[in-house]
Design an enzyme around this catalytic site. Structure first.
Site, mmCIF file in Angstrom:
data_model
loop_
_atom_site.group_PDB
_atom_site.id
_atom_site.type_symbol
_atom_site.label_atom_id
_atom_site.label_comp_id
_atom_site.label_asym_id
_atom_site.label_seq_id
_atom_site.Cartn_x
_atom_site.Cartn_y
_atom_site.Cartn_z
ATOM 1 N N ASN A 199 13.083 1.896 0.431
ATOM 2 C CA ASN A 199 14.137 0.941 0.754
ATOM 3 C C ASN A 199 14.867 0.481 -0.503
ATOM 4 O O ASN A 199 16.096 0.352 -0.502
ATOM 5 C CB ASN A 199 13.541 -0.253 1.506
ATOM 6 C CG ASN A 199 13.046 0.135 2.888
ATOM 7 O OD1 ASN A 199 13.817 0.240 3.825
ATOM 8 N ND2 ASN A 199 11.743 0.370 3.008
ATOM 9 N N GLU A 235 12.953 2.299 6.873
ATOM 10 C CA GLU A 235 12.743 1.352 7.971
ATOM 11 C C GLU A 235 13.679 0.148 7.892
ATOM 12 O O GLU A 235 14.080 -0.396 8.919
ATOM 13 C CB GLU A 235 11.290 0.886 8.011
ATOM 14 C CG GLU A 235 10.300 1.944 8.490
ATOM 15 C CD GLU A 235 10.377 2.223 9.990
ATOM 16 O OE1 GLU A 235 11.343 1.771 10.642
ATOM 17 O OE2 GLU A 235 9.474 2.913 10.503
ATOM 18 N N LYS A 272 10.433 -7.443 4.852
ATOM 19 C CA LYS A 272 10.387 -7.044 3.437
ATOM 20 C C LYS A 272 11.202 -5.791 3.159
ATOM 21 O O LYS A 272 11.715 -5.612 2.051
ATOM 22 C CB LYS A 272 8.930 -6.889 2.981
ATOM 23 C CG LYS A 272 8.102 -5.859 3.766
ATOM 24 C CD LYS A 272 8.024 -4.520 3.082
ATOM 25 C CE LYS A 272 7.200 -3.526 3.875
ATOM 26 N NZ LYS A 272 7.093 -2.214 3.191
ATOM 27 N N SER A 313 0.830 -1.218 0.000
ATOM 28 C CA SER A 313 0.000 0.000 0.000
ATOM 29 C C SER A 313 0.856 1.255 0.000
ATOM 30 O O SER A 313 0.871 1.996 0.987
ATOM 31 C CB SER A 313 -0.912 -0.006 1.230
ATOM 32 O OG SER A 313 -0.154 -0.228 2.418
#
EC number: 1.1.1.94
Length: 329
Positions: free
Chosen positions: A257, A282, A192, A139
């Site tokens: 990322n 993150e 992920k 999302s």
């Protein structure tokens, strides 16, 4: 519940996108962020020019400057802040929470230094009686905010409550599945991001689509192994919060990322790459904590180890990416 109301805590790209999406169906949606100047700009412009430019807010989305009012207005609180600030936000909102409030965690990460799941941080601060849900899935903020079709997962120990909340939050552009596996949804959302850094590095040194696909597949295996030993349901990783979020984050140009990994592979320093991405990464923030979990549970996670060596031991990108494949032989 006829008087359903939502407050989203966190006015970055993702928090804003969630608030915009939720307000397409609900008439009482509030958005709060810690930077007062930023919030005043949102209130004046009716748009988040910094993180989601050119996406106007629906009329039913209210910008609230006061944290106390933002919390007291609502019976459903959605937290969408970086993991590094998650604990502090819980401490700040605790005095204002209504009784029997629904708390939804949209943060994807682990507690800094300890590696604890964020659900444990919630229970420590707010108590184990807290009605906690975890929302996750593929999302990206811009796509969600402009109303492109999106599917997510909501996890709650009580499936009846989960279905009730999912029905309130979804709209014709946003589908939300209900499950009871809080641990699996959190593990998927954490792992992920690091796999996406590796995927970006692979793209940055032009290893080709075969290598990237292998990294994604190996990454899913590492996600599954850690999740299983921590009590997750293995089928969770075959869904939106597992393979779905993993594929999106590893392949799409909106992925912070992945961008970070590409820049490192192109020779940027960590600080310059972070600055160029311009947002919280993150995967970088959580990789030490993931290693803590892998060591604690005696799980071999080659991708996590190799990305860590690049970020903290100055190992060359190409050597690390090739080592991923060597460790899989």
């Amino acid at each position: 519940m006829s008087n359903f109301s939502i407050t989203v805590i966190g006015a970055g790209a993702y928090g804003t996108a969630l608030a915009v999406s939720f307000s397409k169906k609900n008439r009482k949606v509030f958005l709060w962020g810690r930077n007062k100047k930023h919030m005043q700009s949102l209130k004046k412009d009716r748009c988040n020019k910094k993180f989601l430019p050119k996406i106007n807010f629906p009329n039913d989305l209210k910008i609230e400057i006061s944290l106390k009012k933002a919390i007291k207005y609502s019976n459903t609180i959605v937290i969408a802040v970086p993991s590094i600030g998650f604990k502090n936000i819980l401490i700040k909102i605790q005095p204002f929470l209504n009784k029997n409030v629904f708390l939804i965690c949209g943060t994807k990460g682990l507690e800094p230094r300890t590696g604890r799941l964020l659900q444990e941080v919630v229970y420590d601060i707010l108590g184990r009686e807290t009605c906690l849900s975890i929302i996750s899935g593929p999302s990206f903020a811009r796509y969600l905010a402009i109303g492109l079709p999106t599917s997510m997962v909501l996890a709650n120990n009580c499936i009846k409550t989960c279905k009730f909340l999912a029905n309130k939050l979804k709209n014709k552009f946003l589908n939300i599945y209900s499950i009871s596996d809080l641990v699996g949804v959190q593990i998927g959302g954490v792992i992920k991001n690091v796999i996406a850094i590796a995927s970006g590095m692979s793209d940055g040194i032009q290893m080709g689509p075969n290598a990237k696909t292998a990294i994604i597949t190996y990454g899913l295996e590492e996600m599954y192994k850690l999740g299983k030993v921590m009590g997750a349901n293995e089928y969770t990783f075959m869904g939106m919060s597992g393979v779905g979020d993993l594929v999106l984050t590893c392949t799409d140009d909106e992925s912070r990322n992945r961008k970070f990994g590409i820049l490192l592979a192109q020779g940027y320093s960590i600080e310059n790459a972070k600055s160029k991405v311009g947002c919280i990464i993150e995967g970088y923030n959580n990789i030490k904590e993931i290693l803590i979990l892998s060591c604690k549970h005696k799980i071999n996670m080659p991708i996590i180890k190799q990305v860590y060596k690049i970020l903290y031991m100055h190992q060359p990108v190409k050597k690390s990416i090739l080592n991923i494949f060597l460790n899989k032989k």
